[in-house]
Design a protein around this motif. Structure first.
Motif, PDB file in Angstrom:
ATOM      1  N   ILE A  24       0.838  -1.203   0.000  1.00  0.00           N
ATOM      2  CA  ILE A  24       0.000   0.000   0.000  1.00  0.00           C
ATOM      3  C   ILE A  24       0.873   1.252   0.000  1.00  0.00           C
ATOM      4  N   GLY A  25       1.903   1.237   0.835  1.00  0.00           N
ATOM      5  CA  GLY A  25       2.792   2.398   0.888  1.00  0.00           C
ATOM      6  C   GLY A  25       3.502   2.663  -0.429  1.00  0.00           C
ATOM      7  N   LEU A  26       3.878   1.601  -1.129  1.00  0.00           N
ATOM      8  CA  LEU A  26       4.603   1.771  -2.394  1.00  0.00           C
ATOM      9  C   LEU A  26       3.713   2.310  -3.513  1.00  0.00           C
ATOM     10  N   THR A  27       2.385   2.146  -3.399  1.00  0.00           N
ATOM     11  CA  THR A  27       1.500   2.705  -4.438  1.00  0.00           C
ATOM     12  C   THR A  27       1.504   4.228  -4.431  1.00  0.00           C
ATOM     13  N   LEU A  28       1.993   4.816  -3.334  1.00  0.00           N
ATOM     14  CA  LEU A  28       2.044   6.279  -3.265  1.00  0.00           C
ATOM     15  C   LEU A  28       2.921   6.868  -4.363  1.00  0.00           C
ATOM     16  N   ALA A  29       4.054   6.217  -4.641  1.00  0.00           N
ATOM     17  CA  ALA A  29       5.015   6.772  -5.609  1.00  0.00           C
ATOM     18  C   ALA A  29       4.407   6.933  -6.999  1.00  0.00           C
ATOM     19  N   PRO A  30       3.845   5.886  -7.629  1.00  0.00           N
ATOM     20  CA  PRO A  30       3.249   6.078  -8.947  1.00  0.00           C
ATOM     21  C   PRO A  30       2.066   7.038  -8.926  1.00  0.00           C
ATOM     22  N   LEU A  31       1.309   7.071  -7.827  1.00  0.00           N
ATOM     23  CA  LEU A  31       0.189   8.013  -7.743  1.00  0.00           C
ATOM     24  C   LEU A  31       0.690   9.456  -7.691  1.00  0.00           C
ATOM     25  N   CYS A  32       1.797   9.670  -6.984  1.00  0.00           N
ATOM     26  CA  CYS A  32       2.380  11.018  -6.935  1.00  0.00           C
ATOM     27  C   CYS A  32       2.919  11.434  -8.307  1.00  0.00           C
ATOM     28  N   ILE A  33       3.531  10.494  -9.017  1.00  0.00           N
ATOM     29  CA  ILE A  33       4.009  10.779 -10.377  1.00  0.00           C
ATOM     30  C   ILE A  33       2.830  11.136 -11.278  1.00  0.00           C
ATOM     31  N   ALA A  34       1.744  10.386 -11.171  1.00  0.00           N
ATOM     32  CA  ALA A  34       0.545  10.668 -11.979  1.00  0.00           C
ATOM     33  C   ALA A  34      -0.035  12.024 -11.621  1.00  0.00           C
ATOM     34  N   CYS A  35      -0.068  12.330 -10.332  1.00  0.00           N
ATOM     35  CA  CYS A  35      -0.620  13.606  -9.877  1.00  0.00           C
ATOM     36  C   CYS A  35       0.192  14.777 -10.432  1.00  0.00           C
ATOM     37  N   ARG A  36       1.512  14.689 -10.327  1.00  0.00           N
ATOM     38  CA  ARG A  36       2.374  15.756 -10.862  1.00  0.00           C
ATOM     39  C   ARG A  36       2.165  15.928 -12.370  1.00  0.00           C
ATOM     40  N   GLY A  37       2.100  14.805 -13.108  1.00  0.00           N
ATOM     41  CA  GLY A  37       1.905  14.868 -14.554  1.00  0.00           C
ATOM     42  C   GLY A  37       0.570  15.471 -14.942  1.00  0.00           C
ATOM     43  N   LEU A  38      -0.489  15.076 -14.247  1.00  0.00           N
ATOM     44  CA  LEU A  38      -1.823  15.606 -14.555  1.00  0.00           C
ATOM     45  C   LEU A  38      -1.922  17.089 -14.228  1.00  0.00           C
ATOM     46  N   LEU A  39      -1.268  17.511 -13.144  1.00  0.00           N
ATOM     47  CA  LEU A  39      -1.262  18.944 -12.807  1.00  0.00           C
ATOM     48  C   LEU A  39      -0.556  19.762 -13.890  1.00  0.00           C
ATOM     49  N   LEU A  40       0.548  19.249 -14.428  1.00  0.00           N
ATOM     50  CA  LEU A  40       1.272  19.950 -15.488  1.00  0.00           C
ATOM     51  C   LEU A  40       0.454  20.004 -16.780  1.00  0.00           C
ATOM     52  N   ILE A  41      -0.243  18.925 -17.084  1.00  0.00           N
ATOM     53  CA  ILE A  41      -1.086  18.904 -18.285  1.00  0.00           C
ATOM     54  C   ILE A  41      -2.245  19.881 -18.124  1.00  0.00           C
ATOM     55  N   LEU A  42      -2.840  19.919 -16.931  1.00  0.00           N
ATOM     56  CA  LEU A  42      -3.944  20.847 -16.672  1.00  0.00           C
ATOM     57  C   LEU A  42      -3.463  22.292 -16.743  1.00  0.00           C
ATOM     58  N   TYR A  43      -2.253  22.557 -16.245  1.00  0.00           N
ATOM     59  CA  TYR A  43      -1.673  23.898 -16.347  1.00  0.00           C
ATOM     60  C   TYR A  43      -1.534  24.301 -17.815  1.00  0.00           C
ATOM     61  N   ASN A  44      -1.053  23.376 -18.625  1.00  0.00           N
ATOM     62  CA  ASN A  44      -0.900  23.642 -20.052  1.00  0.00           C
ATOM     63  C   ASN A  44      -2.254  23.912 -20.711  1.00  0.00           C
ATOM     64  N   LEU A  45      -3.261  23.179 -20.276  1.00  0.00           N
ATOM     65  CA  LEU A  45      -4.605  23.356 -20.834  1.00  0.00           C
ATOM     66  C   LEU A  45      -5.174  24.724 -20.488  1.00  0.00           C
ATOM     67  N   HIS A  46      -4.914  25.199 -19.268  1.00  0.00           N
ATOM     68  CA  HIS A  46      -5.432  26.494 -18.821  1.00  0.00           C
ATOM     69  C   HIS A  46      -4.675  27.668 -19.423  1.00  0.00           C
ATOM     70  N   ASN A  47      -3.351  27.505 -19.552  1.00  0.00           N
ATOM     71  CA  ASN A  47      -2.513  28.640 -19.943  1.00  0.00           C
ATOM     72  C   ASN A  47      -2.043  28.596 -21.391  1.00  0.00           C
ATOM     73  N   GLY A  48      -2.254  27.474 -22.061  1.00  0.00           N
ATOM     74  CA  GLY A  48      -1.858  27.362 -23.453  1.00  0.00           C
ATOM     75  C   GLY A  48      -0.372  27.153 -23.668  1.00  0.00           C
ATOM     76  N   ARG A  49       0.352  26.891 -22.592  1.00  0.00           N
ATOM     77  CA  ARG A  49       1.797  26.654 -22.688  1.00  0.00           C
ATOM     78  C   ARG A  49       2.246  25.848 -21.481  1.00  0.00           C
ATOM     79  N   PRO A  50       3.355  25.110 -21.597  1.00  0.00           N
ATOM     80  CA  PRO A  50       3.852  24.319 -20.457  1.00  0.00           C
ATOM     81  C   PRO A  50       4.425  25.213 -19.356  1.00  0.00           C
TER      82      PRO A  50
END
Length: 506
Positions: A24-50
Protein backbone atom coordinates in the motif's frame (compact mmCIF):
# COMPACT_ATOMS: atom_id res chain seq x y z
CA UNK A 1 22.82 4.55 29.18
CA UNK A 2 24.87 6.57 26.65
CA UNK A 3 23.28 8.27 23.64
CA UNK A 4 25.02 5.77 21.34
CA UNK A 5 23.57 2.77 23.18
CA UNK A 6 20.12 4.39 23.32
CA UNK A 7 20.08 4.86 19.55
CA UNK A 8 21.31 1.33 18.92
CA UNK A 9 18.56 -0.08 21.15
CA UNK A 10 16.02 2.15 19.40
CA UNK A 11 16.61 0.39 16.05
CA UNK A 12 17.16 -3.15 17.37
CA UNK A 13 14.95 -6.22 17.95
CA UNK A 14 12.18 -5.21 15.51
CA UNK A 15 9.82 -7.55 13.65
CA UNK A 16 8.59 -5.52 10.65
CA UNK A 17 5.12 -5.06 9.22
CA UNK A 18 2.83 -6.89 6.79
CA UNK A 19 3.42 -7.34 3.08
CA UNK A 20 0.09 -5.60 2.48
CA UNK A 21 1.10 -2.41 4.30
CA UNK A 22 4.37 -2.22 2.38
CA UNK A 23 2.51 -2.71 -0.92
CA UNK A 24 0.00 0.00 0.00
CA UNK A 25 2.79 2.40 0.89
CA UNK A 26 4.60 1.77 -2.39
CA UNK A 27 1.50 2.70 -4.44
CA UNK A 28 2.04 6.28 -3.26
CA UNK A 29 5.01 6.77 -5.61
CA UNK A 30 3.25 6.08 -8.95
CA UNK A 31 0.19 8.01 -7.74
CA UNK A 32 2.38 11.02 -6.94
CA UNK A 33 4.01 10.78 -10.38
CA UNK A 34 0.54 10.67 -11.98
CA UNK A 35 -0.62 13.61 -9.88
CA UNK A 36 2.37 15.76 -10.86
CA UNK A 37 1.90 14.87 -14.55
CA UNK A 38 -1.82 15.61 -14.55
CA UNK A 39 -1.26 18.94 -12.81
CA UNK A 40 1.27 19.95 -15.49
CA UNK A 41 -1.09 18.90 -18.28
CA UNK A 42 -3.94 20.85 -16.67
CA UNK A 43 -1.67 23.90 -16.35
CA UNK A 44 -0.90 23.64 -20.05
CA UNK A 45 -4.60 23.36 -20.83
CA UNK A 46 -5.43 26.49 -18.82
CA UNK A 47 -2.51 28.64 -19.94
CA UNK A 48 -1.86 27.36 -23.45
CA UNK A 49 1.80 26.65 -22.69
CA UNK A 50 3.85 24.32 -20.46
CA UNK A 51 5.17 25.37 -17.06
CA UNK A 52 8.71 26.62 -17.67
CA UNK A 53 9.70 28.22 -14.38
CA UNK A 54 12.48 26.20 -12.78
CA UNK A 55 11.61 27.57 -9.35
CA UNK A 56 7.98 26.47 -9.56
CA UNK A 57 8.99 23.12 -11.05
CA UNK A 58 11.21 22.49 -8.01
CA UNK A 59 8.49 23.49 -5.55
CA UNK A 60 5.88 21.40 -7.36
CA UNK A 61 8.16 18.37 -7.55
CA UNK A 62 9.13 18.53 -3.89
CA UNK A 63 5.57 19.11 -2.70
CA UNK A 64 4.02 16.34 -4.80
CA UNK A 65 6.83 13.81 -5.25
CA UNK A 66 8.74 13.94 -1.94
CA UNK A 67 6.77 15.55 0.90
CA UNK A 68 3.95 12.93 0.94
CA UNK A 69 6.49 10.24 1.85
CA UNK A 70 7.90 12.26 4.75
CA UNK A 71 4.37 12.61 6.10
CA UNK A 72 3.47 9.01 5.24
CA UNK A 73 6.26 7.55 7.36
CA UNK A 74 5.63 9.85 10.32
CA UNK A 75 2.37 11.54 11.38
CA UNK A 76 0.17 9.98 8.67
CA UNK A 77 1.42 6.41 9.14
CA UNK A 78 -1.64 5.43 11.28
CA UNK A 79 -3.89 6.24 8.32
CA UNK A 80 -1.51 5.11 5.56
CA UNK A 81 -4.20 3.28 3.48
CA UNK A 82 -6.14 6.53 3.17
CA UNK A 83 -3.24 8.31 1.45
CA UNK A 84 -3.32 6.33 -1.85
CA UNK A 85 -7.13 6.53 -1.84
CA UNK A 86 -7.05 10.32 -1.38
CA UNK A 87 -4.33 10.95 -3.97
CA UNK A 88 -5.97 8.47 -6.37
CA UNK A 89 -9.33 10.26 -6.05
CA UNK A 90 -7.61 13.61 -6.66
CA UNK A 91 -5.91 12.19 -9.78
CA UNK A 92 -9.25 10.86 -11.02
CA UNK A 93 -10.76 14.32 -10.58
CA UNK A 94 -7.88 15.93 -12.51
CA UNK A 95 -8.21 13.41 -15.34
CA UNK A 96 -11.99 13.94 -15.51
CA UNK A 97 -11.49 17.69 -15.79
CA UNK A 98 -8.81 17.34 -18.48
CA UNK A 99 -10.91 14.86 -20.48
CA UNK A 100 -13.94 17.13 -20.48
CA UNK A 101 -11.91 20.20 -21.49
CA UNK A 102 -9.58 18.49 -23.97
CA UNK A 103 -8.54 20.44 -27.07
CA UNK A 104 -7.72 17.33 -29.13
CA UNK A 105 -10.06 14.45 -30.02
CA UNK A 106 -12.88 16.85 -29.12
CA UNK A 107 -15.63 15.11 -31.09
CA UNK A 108 -14.05 11.67 -31.23
CA UNK A 109 -15.89 8.82 -29.45
CA UNK A 110 -14.01 7.18 -26.54
CA UNK A 111 -13.71 3.88 -28.38
CA UNK A 112 -11.82 5.55 -31.25
CA UNK A 113 -9.57 7.43 -28.80
CA UNK A 114 -8.59 4.17 -27.10
CA UNK A 115 -8.03 2.51 -30.49
CA UNK A 116 -5.67 5.31 -31.52
CA UNK A 117 -3.97 5.25 -28.13
CA UNK A 118 -3.12 1.55 -28.50
CA UNK A 119 -1.47 2.26 -31.85
CA UNK A 120 0.48 5.29 -30.64
CA UNK A 121 4.24 5.06 -31.21
CA UNK A 122 6.49 5.87 -28.26
CA UNK A 123 10.15 6.78 -28.06
CA UNK A 124 11.89 3.41 -28.44
CA UNK A 125 15.18 4.32 -26.72
CA UNK A 126 13.82 5.80 -23.49
CA UNK A 127 11.88 3.94 -20.80
CA UNK A 128 11.00 6.47 -18.09
CA UNK A 129 9.74 3.81 -15.67
CA UNK A 130 13.29 2.53 -15.16
CA UNK A 131 14.53 6.01 -14.28
CA UNK A 132 11.61 6.72 -11.95
CA UNK A 133 11.92 3.32 -10.24
CA UNK A 134 15.61 3.77 -9.50
CA UNK A 135 15.23 7.38 -8.36
CA UNK A 136 12.31 6.61 -6.06
CA UNK A 137 14.21 3.75 -4.43
CA UNK A 138 16.97 6.29 -3.73
CA UNK A 139 14.54 8.93 -2.45
CA UNK A 140 12.70 6.52 -0.16
CA UNK A 141 16.03 5.24 1.15
CA UNK A 142 17.17 8.80 1.89
CA UNK A 143 13.97 9.56 3.82
CA UNK A 144 13.98 6.34 5.83
CA UNK A 145 17.63 6.29 6.91
CA UNK A 146 17.11 9.53 8.83
CA UNK A 147 13.44 9.20 9.77
CA UNK A 148 14.10 5.85 11.51
CA UNK A 149 16.05 7.68 14.24
CA UNK A 150 13.00 9.76 15.23
CA UNK A 151 10.20 8.45 17.51
CA UNK A 152 7.49 9.48 15.04
CA UNK A 153 8.76 6.84 12.59
CA UNK A 154 6.85 3.58 13.19
CA UNK A 155 9.18 0.87 14.49
CA UNK A 156 7.46 -1.67 12.22
CA UNK A 157 8.89 0.11 9.14
CA UNK A 158 12.50 -0.25 10.30
CA UNK A 159 14.86 -3.11 9.46
CA UNK A 160 13.90 -6.34 11.14
CA UNK A 161 16.23 -8.12 13.54
CA UNK A 162 16.07 -11.64 12.11
CA UNK A 163 12.75 -12.46 10.44
CA UNK A 164 10.02 -10.23 9.03
CA UNK A 165 9.37 -7.64 6.35
CA UNK A 166 10.09 -3.99 7.09
CA UNK A 167 9.95 -1.08 4.66
CA UNK A 168 13.70 -0.61 5.08
CA UNK A 169 14.30 -4.29 4.37
CA UNK A 170 12.61 -3.77 1.01
CA UNK A 171 14.76 -0.71 0.37
CA UNK A 172 18.00 -2.69 0.62
CA UNK A 173 16.85 -5.33 -1.86
CA UNK A 174 15.29 -2.77 -4.19
CA UNK A 175 18.58 -0.87 -4.34
CA UNK A 176 20.32 -4.02 -5.62
CA UNK A 177 17.44 -4.68 -8.05
CA UNK A 178 17.56 -1.13 -9.43
CA UNK A 179 21.31 -1.28 -10.00
CA UNK A 180 21.02 -4.45 -12.06
CA UNK A 181 18.29 -2.98 -14.30
CA UNK A 182 20.86 -0.72 -15.97
CA UNK A 183 24.06 -2.73 -15.62
CA UNK A 184 26.44 -2.73 -18.66
CA UNK A 185 25.40 -6.26 -19.66
CA UNK A 186 21.75 -5.19 -19.88
CA UNK A 187 22.47 -1.94 -21.74
CA UNK A 188 24.60 -3.68 -24.36
CA UNK A 189 22.92 -3.08 -27.70
CA UNK A 190 21.63 -6.02 -29.68
CA UNK A 191 23.79 -6.82 -32.69
CA UNK A 192 26.83 -5.03 -31.31
CA UNK A 193 29.74 -7.44 -31.02
CA UNK A 194 31.72 -6.94 -27.80
CA UNK A 195 34.29 -8.95 -25.94
CA UNK A 196 32.84 -11.02 -23.10
CA UNK A 197 35.16 -9.20 -20.75
CA UNK A 198 34.37 -5.64 -21.89
CA UNK A 199 31.44 -5.37 -19.47
CA UNK A 200 33.59 -6.90 -16.74
CA UNK A 201 36.21 -4.22 -17.34
CA UNK A 202 33.59 -1.49 -17.15
CA UNK A 203 32.31 -2.91 -13.87
CA UNK A 204 35.86 -2.97 -12.49
CA UNK A 205 36.18 0.72 -13.28
CA UNK A 206 32.77 1.55 -11.81
CA UNK A 207 32.93 -0.35 -8.49
CA UNK A 208 36.17 1.03 -7.10
CA UNK A 209 34.42 4.21 -5.83
CA UNK A 210 32.03 1.94 -3.89
CA UNK A 211 34.99 0.22 -2.23
CA UNK A 212 36.49 3.56 -1.22
CA UNK A 213 33.11 4.80 0.00
CA UNK A 214 32.76 1.63 2.05
CA UNK A 215 36.21 2.17 3.59
CA UNK A 216 35.39 5.84 4.19
CA UNK A 217 32.15 4.96 5.96
CA UNK A 218 33.90 2.32 8.07
CA UNK A 219 36.64 4.70 9.20
CA UNK A 220 34.31 7.62 9.88
CA UNK A 221 31.76 5.54 11.82
CA UNK A 222 34.46 4.07 14.05
CA UNK A 223 36.21 7.43 14.48
CA UNK A 224 33.16 9.33 15.75
CA UNK A 225 31.66 6.30 17.57
CA UNK A 226 28.47 6.54 15.52
CA UNK A 227 25.69 4.17 16.56
CA UNK A 228 25.68 0.86 14.67
CA UNK A 229 23.41 -2.15 14.38
CA UNK A 230 25.80 -5.08 13.98
CA UNK A 231 23.13 -7.59 12.92
CA UNK A 232 22.59 -5.62 9.70
CA UNK A 233 25.96 -6.32 8.05
CA UNK A 234 28.46 -6.92 10.84
CA UNK A 235 31.16 -4.99 12.63
CA UNK A 236 33.25 -3.82 9.65
CA UNK A 237 30.93 -4.51 6.72
CA UNK A 238 28.49 -2.06 5.11
CA UNK A 239 26.19 -1.82 2.10
CA UNK A 240 28.86 -0.22 -0.12
CA UNK A 241 30.98 -3.38 0.15
CA UNK A 242 27.95 -5.57 -0.57
CA UNK A 243 27.01 -3.60 -3.68
CA UNK A 244 30.58 -3.59 -5.02
CA UNK A 245 31.12 -7.34 -4.58
CA UNK A 246 27.69 -8.26 -5.95
CA UNK A 247 28.24 -6.17 -9.08
CA UNK A 248 31.68 -7.64 -9.69
CA UNK A 249 30.58 -11.24 -9.10
CA UNK A 250 27.54 -10.79 -11.33
CA UNK A 251 29.72 -9.50 -14.16
CA UNK A 252 31.94 -12.57 -13.79
CA UNK A 253 28.89 -14.85 -13.99
CA UNK A 254 27.57 -12.98 -17.02
CA UNK A 255 30.78 -13.69 -18.90
CA UNK A 256 29.77 -17.36 -18.61
CA UNK A 257 25.98 -17.14 -18.94
CA UNK A 258 23.88 -15.05 -21.38
CA UNK A 259 21.75 -12.28 -19.87
CA UNK A 260 18.53 -13.88 -21.11
CA UNK A 261 19.30 -16.94 -18.96
CA UNK A 262 20.24 -15.01 -15.84
CA UNK A 263 16.97 -15.97 -14.14
CA UNK A 264 18.19 -19.58 -14.12
CA UNK A 265 21.38 -18.50 -12.34
CA UNK A 266 19.27 -16.50 -9.87
CA UNK A 267 17.08 -19.51 -9.05
CA UNK A 268 20.08 -21.84 -8.65
CA UNK A 269 21.86 -19.37 -6.34
CA UNK A 270 18.83 -18.71 -4.14
CA UNK A 271 17.77 -22.36 -3.85
CA UNK A 272 21.32 -23.67 -3.31
CA UNK A 273 22.00 -21.05 -0.62
CA UNK A 274 18.76 -21.97 1.17
CA UNK A 275 19.68 -25.66 1.04
CA UNK A 276 23.06 -24.88 2.61
CA UNK A 277 21.32 -22.84 5.34
CA UNK A 278 18.94 -25.69 6.10
CA UNK A 279 21.26 -28.68 5.84
CA UNK A 280 24.37 -27.32 7.57
CA UNK A 281 25.21 -25.23 10.62
CA UNK A 282 25.48 -22.08 8.49
CA UNK A 283 22.15 -20.65 9.67
CA UNK A 284 23.13 -20.98 13.33
CA UNK A 285 26.53 -19.49 12.54
CA UNK A 286 25.02 -16.44 10.82
CA UNK A 287 22.54 -15.87 13.65
CA UNK A 288 24.63 -16.73 16.71
CA UNK A 289 28.29 -16.98 15.67
CA UNK A 290 30.70 -19.88 15.99
CA UNK A 291 30.25 -20.20 19.76
CA UNK A 292 26.45 -19.90 19.74
CA UNK A 293 26.70 -16.78 21.94
CA UNK A 294 26.85 -14.09 19.22
CA UNK A 295 30.63 -13.80 19.28
CA UNK A 296 32.25 -11.19 17.06
CA UNK A 297 35.83 -12.45 17.42
CA UNK A 298 37.57 -12.92 14.06
CA UNK A 299 36.71 -11.38 10.68
CA UNK A 300 34.12 -13.98 9.63
CA UNK A 301 32.35 -13.94 13.00
CA UNK A 302 32.41 -10.14 13.03
CA UNK A 303 30.95 -9.75 9.54
CA UNK A 304 29.00 -12.96 9.03
CA UNK A 305 25.72 -11.24 8.01
CA UNK A 306 27.41 -9.12 5.36
CA UNK A 307 29.50 -11.96 3.95
CA UNK A 308 26.87 -14.70 3.67
CA UNK A 309 23.98 -12.45 2.59
CA UNK A 310 25.99 -11.84 -0.59
CA UNK A 311 24.52 -15.06 -2.03
CA UNK A 312 20.98 -13.78 -1.69
CA UNK A 313 21.77 -10.30 -3.01
CA UNK A 314 23.59 -11.84 -5.96
CA UNK A 315 20.48 -13.90 -6.76
CA UNK A 316 18.35 -10.72 -6.65
CA UNK A 317 20.82 -8.94 -8.93
CA UNK A 318 20.76 -11.75 -11.50
CA UNK A 319 16.95 -11.85 -11.43
CA UNK A 320 16.89 -8.10 -12.13
CA UNK A 321 19.33 -8.55 -15.03
CA UNK A 322 16.71 -10.84 -16.58
CA UNK A 323 14.00 -8.20 -16.06
CA UNK A 324 16.20 -5.46 -17.51
CA UNK A 325 17.12 -7.47 -20.61
CA UNK A 326 13.40 -8.14 -21.24
CA UNK A 327 12.29 -4.54 -20.64
CA UNK A 328 14.98 -3.03 -22.87
CA UNK A 329 13.92 -5.00 -25.93
CA UNK A 330 12.91 -2.55 -28.63
CA UNK A 331 9.18 -1.75 -28.50
CA UNK A 332 7.39 1.24 -29.97
CA UNK A 333 3.62 0.80 -29.68
CA UNK A 334 1.52 1.30 -26.57
CA UNK A 335 -0.12 -2.09 -27.06
CA UNK A 336 3.32 -3.74 -26.91
CA UNK A 337 3.88 -2.26 -23.45
CA UNK A 338 0.46 -3.39 -22.30
CA UNK A 339 1.56 -6.92 -23.20
CA UNK A 340 4.69 -6.39 -21.08
CA UNK A 341 2.52 -5.30 -18.14
CA UNK A 342 0.30 -8.37 -18.51
CA UNK A 343 3.35 -10.66 -18.60
CA UNK A 344 4.80 -9.02 -15.50
CA UNK A 345 1.47 -9.28 -13.66
CA UNK A 346 1.42 -13.02 -14.32
CA UNK A 347 5.03 -13.29 -13.13
CA UNK A 348 4.23 -11.37 -9.94
CA UNK A 349 1.23 -13.62 -9.25
CA UNK A 350 3.42 -16.72 -9.58
CA UNK A 351 6.18 -15.19 -7.43
CA UNK A 352 3.77 -14.36 -4.60
CA UNK A 353 2.46 -17.92 -4.69
CA UNK A 354 6.04 -19.17 -4.38
CA UNK A 355 6.65 -16.65 -1.59
CA UNK A 356 3.68 -17.97 0.37
CA UNK A 357 4.87 -21.55 -0.08
CA UNK A 358 8.43 -20.63 0.88
CA UNK A 359 7.34 -18.82 4.05
CA UNK A 360 5.06 -21.67 5.10
CA UNK A 361 7.18 -24.68 4.21
CA UNK A 362 10.77 -23.38 4.18
CA UNK A 363 11.46 -20.26 6.24
CA UNK A 364 10.04 -16.73 6.76
CA UNK A 365 11.61 -13.73 5.06
CA UNK A 366 14.98 -12.80 6.56
CA UNK A 367 16.95 -9.82 5.29
CA UNK A 368 19.70 -10.68 7.77
CA UNK A 369 20.45 -13.93 5.93
CA UNK A 370 19.01 -12.85 2.54
CA UNK A 371 17.34 -16.24 2.35
CA UNK A 372 15.14 -17.73 -0.38
CA UNK A 373 11.96 -16.09 0.90
CA UNK A 374 13.70 -12.70 0.98
CA UNK A 375 14.89 -13.10 -2.63
CA UNK A 376 11.41 -14.06 -3.86
CA UNK A 377 9.79 -11.22 -1.92
CA UNK A 378 12.19 -8.58 -3.29
CA UNK A 379 11.73 -9.81 -6.88
CA UNK A 380 7.93 -9.85 -6.56
CA UNK A 381 7.68 -6.50 -4.76
CA UNK A 382 10.09 -4.74 -7.13
CA UNK A 383 8.23 -6.04 -10.18
CA UNK A 384 4.95 -4.84 -8.67
CA UNK A 385 6.50 -1.42 -8.03
CA UNK A 386 7.83 -1.29 -11.59
CA UNK A 387 4.47 -2.33 -13.09
CA UNK A 388 2.79 0.57 -11.26
CA UNK A 389 5.21 3.03 -12.88
CA UNK A 390 4.60 1.51 -16.33
CA UNK A 391 0.84 1.88 -15.88
CA UNK A 392 1.29 5.47 -14.70
CA UNK A 393 3.39 6.30 -17.75
CA UNK A 394 0.75 4.94 -20.10
CA UNK A 395 -2.00 6.91 -18.31
CA UNK A 396 0.02 10.09 -18.77
CA UNK A 397 0.64 9.29 -22.44
CA UNK A 398 -3.11 8.82 -22.93
CA UNK A 399 -3.79 12.15 -21.19
CA UNK A 400 -1.15 13.95 -23.26
CA UNK A 401 -2.93 12.78 -26.40
CA UNK A 402 -5.97 14.80 -25.30
CA UNK A 403 -4.13 18.10 -24.88
CA UNK A 404 -2.11 19.80 -27.61
CA UNK A 405 1.33 20.99 -26.53
CA UNK A 406 1.36 19.16 -23.19
CA UNK A 407 4.74 18.46 -21.60
CA UNK A 408 5.52 16.11 -18.70
CA UNK A 409 9.11 15.44 -17.52
CA UNK A 410 10.16 11.79 -17.15
CA UNK A 411 7.30 10.59 -19.30
CA UNK A 412 7.21 8.93 -22.70
CA UNK A 413 7.08 11.20 -25.74
CA UNK A 414 5.03 9.83 -28.61
CA UNK A 415 6.04 10.27 -32.21
CA UNK A 416 2.94 10.30 -34.41
CA UNK A 417 -0.63 9.53 -33.30
CA UNK A 418 -2.23 7.25 -35.90
CA UNK A 419 -5.60 8.94 -36.17
CA UNK A 420 -4.82 11.80 -38.53
CA UNK A 421 -2.49 12.79 -41.31
CA UNK A 422 -1.42 15.88 -39.42
CA UNK A 423 1.03 15.91 -36.60
CA UNK A 424 -0.09 16.29 -33.01
CA UNK A 425 1.24 19.61 -31.77
CA UNK A 426 2.85 18.15 -28.68
CA UNK A 427 5.19 15.72 -30.49
CA UNK A 428 7.80 15.58 -32.05
CA UNK A 429 8.13 18.90 -33.90
CA UNK A 430 9.09 20.86 -30.82
CA UNK A 431 10.78 18.11 -28.80
CA UNK A 432 14.28 19.47 -29.37
CA UNK A 433 13.20 22.99 -28.45
CA UNK A 434 11.51 21.84 -25.25
CA UNK A 435 13.87 19.06 -24.17
CA UNK A 436 15.87 21.29 -21.86
CA UNK A 437 12.68 22.25 -20.03
CA UNK A 438 11.52 18.65 -19.85
CA UNK A 439 14.80 17.59 -18.28
CA UNK A 440 14.56 20.07 -15.40
CA UNK A 441 12.83 18.09 -12.68
CA UNK A 442 13.84 16.39 -9.44
CA UNK A 443 13.63 12.91 -10.98
CA UNK A 444 16.10 13.74 -13.77
CA UNK A 445 18.30 15.74 -11.39
CA UNK A 446 18.71 12.84 -8.95
CA UNK A 447 19.08 10.33 -11.77
CA UNK A 448 22.06 12.21 -13.15
CA UNK A 449 23.98 11.93 -9.85
CA UNK A 450 22.40 8.97 -8.06
CA UNK A 451 25.47 7.82 -6.16
CA UNK A 452 26.18 11.40 -5.08
CA UNK A 453 22.61 11.74 -3.82
CA UNK A 454 22.90 8.49 -1.86
CA UNK A 455 26.25 9.54 -0.39
CA UNK A 456 24.96 13.04 0.44
CA UNK A 457 21.94 11.54 2.24
CA UNK A 458 24.21 9.28 4.30
CA UNK A 459 26.54 12.15 5.24
CA UNK A 460 23.69 14.49 6.17
CA UNK A 461 22.01 11.73 8.19
CA UNK A 462 25.22 11.36 10.19
CA UNK A 463 25.50 15.12 10.72
CA UNK A 464 21.89 15.40 11.91
CA UNK A 465 22.33 12.49 14.33
CA UNK A 466 25.48 13.99 15.81
CA UNK A 467 23.90 17.43 16.23
CA UNK A 468 20.39 16.48 17.41
CA UNK A 469 18.93 14.23 20.08
CA UNK A 470 16.59 12.57 17.58
CA UNK A 471 15.04 10.08 20.03
CA UNK A 472 13.46 12.83 22.15
CA UNK A 473 12.44 15.18 19.32
CA UNK A 474 8.92 16.61 19.17
CA UNK A 475 6.62 15.95 16.22
CA UNK A 476 6.81 19.48 14.80
CA UNK A 477 10.60 19.55 15.09
CA UNK A 478 10.89 16.11 13.48
CA UNK A 479 8.80 17.19 10.49
CA UNK A 480 10.83 20.39 10.12
CA UNK A 481 14.16 18.54 10.19
CA UNK A 482 13.04 15.81 7.75
CA UNK A 483 11.57 18.28 5.25
CA UNK A 484 14.62 20.55 5.47
CA UNK A 485 16.95 17.57 5.07
CA UNK A 486 15.14 16.26 1.98
CA UNK A 487 14.71 19.71 0.44
CA UNK A 488 18.44 20.38 0.87
CA UNK A 489 19.33 17.07 -0.76
CA UNK A 490 16.97 17.71 -3.67
CA UNK A 491 18.04 21.33 -4.09
CA UNK A 492 21.72 20.37 -4.36
CA UNK A 493 20.89 17.73 -6.99
CA UNK A 494 18.67 20.24 -8.80
CA UNK A 495 21.43 22.85 -8.93
CA UNK A 496 23.98 20.30 -10.16
CA UNK A 497 21.59 19.23 -12.91
CA UNK A 498 20.73 22.80 -13.92
CA UNK A 499 24.46 23.54 -14.21
CA UNK A 500 24.93 20.26 -16.15
CA UNK A 501 27.44 19.00 -13.56
CA UNK A 502 28.02 15.25 -13.45
CA UNK A 503 30.05 14.19 -10.42
CA UNK A 504 31.49 10.97 -11.72
CA UNK A 505 35.14 9.99 -11.74
CA UNK A 506 35.01 6.53 -13.36
Amino acid sequence: MSQKLLKEAFISNLNGTSLLEISIGLTLAPLCIACRGLLLILYNLHNGRPLRSRKYHLLLDFTVLVAPFVLGCTILSPILPLLPITIGAFCAGLFYKIYNRRNHYIRTPPKQIIHDFLKTSLEPDYIPSITVFRVYVNVLTAINILAVDFPQYPRRYAKTETYGTGAMDFGVGAFIFGNALVCPEVRQKTGVVQSKFSCLTRQLLSVWPLVFLGLGRLISVKAVEYHEHFSEYGVHWNFFFTLAIVRMTASLLLTLFPTNKSWIVAVILAVFYQLILDTTHLKMFVLYGSDGKDTRVGFLNANREGVFSLYGYLAIYMASVQVGSYVLKKRTLVKDWIEVICFFLLTVFILFIFLHMSQVYVEPVSRRMANLSFCIWIAAQCLTFFICFLVTDLILVFTKLLVNGSRVPCCWNFTQPPNTNTKHDSEPTSIKRERKWLSICIINAIDKNQLVFFLLANVMTGIVNMMIDTIHSSTSFTLFVLHLYMFTNCLIMYILHAKNILLKCW
